[in-house]
Design an enzyme around this catalytic site. Sequence first.
Site, PDB file in Angstrom:
ATOM      1  N   VAL A   8       0.801  -1.222   0.000  1.00 29.86           N
ATOM      2  CA  VAL A   8       0.000   0.000   0.000  1.00 29.86           C
ATOM      3  C   VAL A   8       0.833   1.271   0.000  1.00 29.86           C
ATOM      4  O   VAL A   8       0.310   2.361  -0.250  1.00 29.86           O
ATOM      5  CB  VAL A   8      -0.992   0.030   1.176  1.00 29.86           C
TER       6      VAL A   8
ATOM      7  N   ASN B 114      -6.937  -0.970   6.256  1.00 29.79           N
ATOM      8  CA  ASN B 114      -6.565  -1.689   7.474  1.00 29.79           C
ATOM      9  C   ASN B 114      -5.067  -1.960   7.593  1.00 29.79           C
ATOM     10  O   ASN B 114      -4.559  -2.100   8.708  1.00 29.79           O
ATOM     11  CB  ASN B 114      -7.321  -3.020   7.526  1.00 29.79           C
TER      12      ASN B 114
ATOM     13  N   TYR C  95       4.328   5.160  15.384  1.00 28.16           N
ATOM     14  CA  TYR C  95       2.991   4.568  15.312  1.00 28.16           C
ATOM     15  C   TYR C  95       1.928   5.558  15.769  1.00 28.16           C
ATOM     16  O   TYR C  95       0.899   5.747  15.099  1.00 28.16           O
ATOM     17  CB  TYR C  95       2.946   3.295  16.155  1.00 28.16           C
TER      18      TYR C  95
ATOM     19  N   LYS D 115      -1.001   7.102  13.277  1.00 29.82           N
ATOM     20  CA  LYS D 115      -2.414   6.850  13.535  1.00 29.82           C
ATOM     21  C   LYS D 115      -3.149   8.140  13.881  1.00 29.82           C
ATOM     22  O   LYS D 115      -4.331   8.305  13.532  1.00 29.82           O
ATOM     23  CB  LYS D 115      -2.581   5.807  14.637  1.00 29.82           C
TER      24      LYS D 115
END
Length: 257
Positions: free
Chosen positions: A57, A83, A149, A153
């Site tokens: 991706v 996802n 991370y 997010k």
Amino acid sequence: MVVVTGAASGIGRATALAAGAAGAYVVVADLPQTDGESTAANLRDAGAEAIFVPCDVSDAVQVQALMQATAERFGRLDVLVNNAGISGQGVRLHEVEPDDWEQVMGVNLRGPFLCAKYALPYLMAAGGGAIVNVASTYGLIGAPLSAAYCASKGGLINLTRQLAVDYGRDGIRVNAVCPGYIDTDMGGHRSRLDPVAREAAQARREANAARQPLGRQAQPEEVARVVVFLASQEASFMTGSVVTVDGGCTTTFNYAL
């Protein structure tokens, strides 16, 4: 017609299976060396129409090919589930290698950007649809040893809101799910540990999960049901929403007992 990235395992796999059970045609997208074809085969065995398309991706060419393959096979695209994600190194920021930072951002934030970019023309051509971004409670709070991370997010959560603003008039709803402690092995991290270290890592995770209001980890299927709901017309007046599926862990201080 649903595209699910990172669908070879964990939440992505559970979402793909749940979407198929709900009657959707499913495109399973994941890296070539994963068990993506196994997920697609399980869907077909259950009577669903499904294919596996290998895709990194973070690669624009591969993502564009994924969306083209979807349209060519099924004639349209109605739902995108972003996802795919990786966790990165468990170190403090000054110890993070720049390449690792870029890799986490590439999968967790650039990936959803690219997937949305190349999916949106097909969603608009279909007269509307839905995007569901799988973010994390770590995008809502600061968490130890997770700088890349958390940043990725957090960026994905606000990208969700921004896309909801720009594409609502096109009939496209964009929402995010923020899982908490889910019983998955993101990126196969635990599986690469020796048995003693793997058991210790699982015990630490379960101990942390036990301190939240519901006192346990969730199964991937519990998140998948929320994703499928947000993608469906049952959530027809929801867009720009950020839904926690976290056992209550972001509702209170995580007191050490």
